[in-house]
Every structure is written in structure tokens, then in C-alpha cells.
Write an enzyme that holds these catalytic residues in place. Structure first.
Site, PDB file in Angstrom:
ATOM      1  N   GLY A 211      10.729   3.806  -7.548  1.00 28.77           N
ATOM      2  CA  GLY A 211      10.417   2.491  -6.975  1.00 28.77           C
ATOM      3  C   GLY A 211       9.302   2.595  -5.970  1.00 28.77           C
ATOM      4  O   GLY A 211       8.623   3.620  -5.877  1.00 28.77           O
ATOM      5  N   ASN A 212       9.075   1.524  -5.223  1.00 30.91           N
ATOM      6  CA  ASN A 212       8.045   1.547  -4.175  1.00 30.91           C
ATOM      7  C   ASN A 212       8.475   0.676  -3.000  1.00 30.91           C
ATOM      8  O   ASN A 212       9.514   0.022  -3.057  1.00 30.91           O
ATOM      9  CB  ASN A 212       6.693   1.110  -4.752  1.00 30.91           C
ATOM     10  CG  ASN A 212       6.723  -0.296  -5.284  1.00 30.91           C
ATOM     11  OD1 ASN A 212       6.878  -1.250  -4.525  1.00 30.91           O
ATOM     12  ND2 ASN A 212       6.628  -0.444  -6.599  1.00 30.91           N
ATOM     13  N   ARG A 213       7.671   0.661  -1.955  1.00 30.24           N
ATOM     14  CA  ARG A 213       8.097   0.058  -0.687  1.00 30.24           C
ATOM     15  C   ARG A 213       7.799  -1.431  -0.561  1.00 30.24           C
ATOM     16  O   ARG A 213       7.992  -2.010   0.500  1.00 30.24           O
ATOM     17  CB  ARG A 213       7.416   0.794   0.472  1.00 30.24           C
ATOM     18  CG  ARG A 213       7.949   2.193   0.669  1.00 30.24           C
ATOM     19  CD  ARG A 213       7.146   2.937   1.719  1.00 30.24           C
ATOM     20  NE  ARG A 213       7.098   2.227   2.989  1.00 30.24           N
ATOM     21  CZ  ARG A 213       6.259   2.517   3.973  1.00 30.24           C
ATOM     22  NH1 ARG A 213       5.384   3.498   3.820  1.00 30.24           N
ATOM     23  NH2 ARG A 213       6.283   1.838   5.092  1.00 30.24           N
TER      24      ARG A 213
END
Ligand code: CTP
Length: 408
Positions: A211-213
Site C-alpha cells: 500500500g501507500n501513505r
């Protein structure tokens, strides 16, 4: 403004949603505003003056004959930097539209020269009645911002448009109007727009993902602002922080890049503009393990990745005539060039009409309320986006989109 504390006049009309004005008041005072509450007599049937006085730290009056030597019916409106009326009932908006001054709140509305934000709350039938529609149009023509209400559960069992938007969302619009009084013109009325937001998740097994932020805040702000500027909005939301659905926006959920692609391409058909604010994973694990991967005793195999489709490139490659397509780029500079250099190259590579370039790193842009950057146009234009709320950045993006739609 008085020093650094903007003065907000919070009008509260007599509807059941008056209780939500307490939460809005708390949010506004916590953001450092000096808030004076001005309830109507009917509002005080729902929430007592003591609650508003305790939360605002200021006295509360309703009639024009209270505290006469201070001439409050003139002063309160004149001194405000922003007036927010939440909830704004059908009756209150009717009185305001007709310039009546039969209580302190309507008198203050006549003396206010600052931005005025009405936040309607009423039953769907009342919201849709031609009398209310005419009053809302009249208030908007005179420069007031009348928010689109949310859809959902109303008092009793019925649902439909007319619900007061969440206090957090109202507070966001209050901040935006204090930053920029002309941030919410109705220039997207009759337009259909699509916004993607949040970060995709690429599953590795049933419990793990890459995933990412991205929090989704910028995309949500874009969707909110477009809806309040009159557009019909589809928000394709990947994974986000706990944000709450924006009022008057159609929300479609997606998880992975491929799901997001399906949802965006479907919504983009016939749309006037598409804004890709989502942080889409460039790669996904090549293999998805149907069962949870166990630790075992051997060293793990290296993770192999497969390239995801580039949705923005696909959108620009199949662009419909007149459609405006906007991309986002989060960049850090490196040995080969600075942030703007990379932004220009990306704009050309992706074929977008506009590209919002954010400088990231050092805690900027991700998971914070503020944003800044540049807006680059395929026509060579370059506009600096000053630091401010994500709503402010959204309003600048829609300015540029609306200008292109007008000339396109
Ligand atoms: N984007 C997309 N599909 C992808 C990846 C990105 O539509 N598979 C969109 C994003 O929503 C954003 C824009 O493309 O609007 C730029 O995303 P970014 O990740 O900065 O672009 P990349 O092509 O991945 O460039 P980089 O070489 O910097 O990784």
C-alpha cells in the site's frame, strides 16, 4: 480580522440539526476562531443558550431588544469575517432571501459584508419545493454560498437530500471561505466530473498487501469543492483515512489499481472532467496466495512484481472531445532535475491537460491538512499554488478546469 483570530458569526436556525451546531462550534473554536453564536428563538427550543455560551465563551442573544446600548444587530454582522448559518432552515433562508430583519440573526445578515455560508437542513420535500429552490437561487445570485445538503437519514424514518453535512465538512468550507472568499462560485453547474482519491492496496495474500501513505484528503477536498460549485460528482475512493462521505457526492469504492481502473473508466464515459488524485500502485505482486503465507523455516522467496495499467495514460489516450483530464504528481528532486523539471516531463508523458505537482518529503503533502505546489498546463502555463488547505488547492484546480471547459 481581529489580530490573528478570525471572527465567525455562527447563526443557528430552529431545526433538529441545531444540536450539530455544538460540534461545529467546538471545531471552529478549536481551530482558533473567535465564534459568536446567534441562535433564533426556535433554535433555543432545541439547544439551550447555556450550551452555546459555555462552548463559545461569549454571551448569546436572540432578539434585537437585548443588550441595546451595544447595538448588536448592526455590530455583529459588520464585525464578522465570516457568517455561517448552520442549520439553515427553509424559513430562515426565506426570511434572508427577502431581506427581512425580524430577529437578531436576520438583521445581522443584512449588515454583514463578509462571505456568508448557509448550510441547509430540512426535509427533502421542503428542500425540493419551488419556493425553497427560488430562495436558494436568489441567495446564491447575491453572492452567498448555500451548501448542497447531504443525503441520508433525516428525522424520523425517511431518507433523501436535506441532511445537514457533517460538522467537519462545514468547518472545512468555513476555513476555505476565510482563506478565499470567492472559492465556491457555481461555475460547474451542469457539469459531470470524476475524482479518484486515496491509495490502492495490492494484495499479497488474504491478510497482507502493498500500500501507500495517501490519506485521500486532497481527492475528497476536490470532490467536495466540485459538488459545492454545482457539479455532479463521482468520487472513486480507494483506501483513505476515516474521512466520512462528502455531501452531495456519489461515492464508488475500489481497492486495487485494477478495480480503481474499472471504476474510473466507467465513470469517465461522458464526463466533462476527470481528476486523478489517487495514489495508484505502479506494481502489484505477480502471484496472489489464496491462503495466508506461513513463515516456515526456509528463507522467503524474493517478491516478484507485475506492472499495473497506467489509468491516467489510458484516460488521456481515449479522451472524449472537450474532456479535461488532470493528473497529480508527488515529486522529490534528484540529480537529474528539480521538482518542476520532473513535473513537466510527467505532464508530457501522461498527456494530461493539467498536472498538480506537489513537492514531497520532509513531512509535506501526505497525511497533513495543508498542501502547496504548482499547477502545470499542457499549454505551457505554470501557476504557483500557495500553501493553504487542501480545499484551497482544490478550488484553484477547479478554476483552471472551469476555464478550460468554458473555452473548450
Ligand atoms: N497514475 C495512474 N495509474 C498508475 C499510476 C499513476 O493513473 N498506475 C496517475 C496518478 O493518479 C497521478 C499520476 O498518474 O495522477 C502520476 O502518478 P505518479 O505515481 O507520480 O506517476 P508515475 O507514472 O508512477 O511516475 P514515477 O515515474 O514518478 O513513478
Amino acid at each position: 480580522m481581529d489580530g490573528t483570530r478570525p471572527r465567525v458569526l455562527l447563526g443557528v436556525a430552529g431545526g433538529i440539526a441545531a444540536y450539530k451546531a455544538c460540534e461545529l462550534l467546538r471545531r471552529l473554536t478549536e481551530s482558533g476562531h473567535s465564534v459568536r453564536v446567534l441562535p433564533t428563538a426556535s433554535a433555543l427550543q432545541f439547544v439551550g443558550a447555556a450550551t452555546f455560551e459555555a462552548l463559545s465563551g461569549l454571551p448569546v442573544h436572540t432578539g434585537v431588544f437585548a443588550d441595546v446600548p451595544a447595538v448588536p444587530h448592526v455590530k455583529l454582522g459588520q464585525e464578522a469575517d465570516l457568517v455561517v448559518v448552520a442549520p439553515a432552515t427553509a424559513d430562515l433562508m426565506s426570511r434572508a432571501a427577502h431581506g427581512r430583519a425580524d430577529d437578531l440573526l436576520t438583521a445581522a445578515l443584512l449588515t454583514a459584508r463578509c462571505p456568508v455560508l448557509f448550510v441547509p437542513a430540512m426535509h427533502t420535500e421542503m428542500w425540493e419545493h419551488p419556493a425553497t429552490r427560488d430562495n436558494v437561487s436568489l441567495l446564491r445570485r447575491r453572492g452567498a454560498v448555500v451548501m448542497e445538503p447531504a443525503s441520508g437519514r433525516l428525522t424520523g424514518r425517511d431518507t433523501g437530500p436535506g441532511r445537514l453535512p457533517e460538522p467537519a465538512e462545514i468547518a472545512e468550507f468555513a476555513r476555505l471561505l476565510l482563506e478565499r472568499s470567492d472559492a465556491l462560485p457555481r461555475d460547474l453547474a451542469g457539469r459531470r466530473v470524476v475524482v479518484s482519491a486515496g491509495g490502492t492496496r495490492e494484495a499479497l495474500d488474504p491478510v497482507r498487501y502493498l500500500g501507500n501513505r495517501s490519506s485521500g484528503r486532497q481527492g475528497y477536498a476536490l470532490a467536495r469543492v466540485a459538488a459545492q460549485r454545482g457539479a455532479s460528482v463521482t468520487l472513486v475512493a480507494a483506501h483513505t483515512a476515516d474521512l466520512g462521505d462528502p455531501a452531495a457526492v456519489d461515492v464508488v469504492r475500489a481497492s486495487s489499481a485494477r478495480e480503481l481502473r474499472e471504476a474510473v473508466l466507467a465513470a469517465a464515459k461522458g464526463a466533462d472532467a476527470v481528476v486523478m488524485a489517487a495514489a495508484v500502485a505502479d506494481f502489484r505482486p505477480t502471484a496472489f496466495a489464496a491462503n495466508k503465507i506461513k513463515k516456515g523455516s526456509a528463507d522467503p522467496e524474493p517478491l516478484t512484481l507485475t506492472r499495473n495499467p497506467d489509468i491516467l495514460v489510458e484516460l488521456t489516450g481515449t479522451r472524449e472531445p472537450g474532456q479535461v483530464i488532470v493528473g497529480f504528481a508527488a515529486e522529490t528532486g534528484d540529480d537529474t532535475g528539480d521538482v518542476l523539471h520532473h513535473g513537466r516531463a510527467k505532464l508530457a508523458r501522461k498527456g494530461a491537460d493539467l498536472l498538480v505537482v506537489n513537492a514531497v518529503g520532509d513531512g509535506r503533502a501526505f497525511e497533513v491538512p495543508d498542501n502547496a505546489g504548482w499547477l502545470l498546463g499542457a499549454d505551457g502555463s505554470e501557476v504557483e499554488l500557495p500553501s493553504g488547505s487542501k480545499g484551497l488547492l482544490a478550488s484553484r484546480v477547479w478554476d483552471a478546469v472551469a476555464a478550460r471547459l468554458r473555452t473548450g
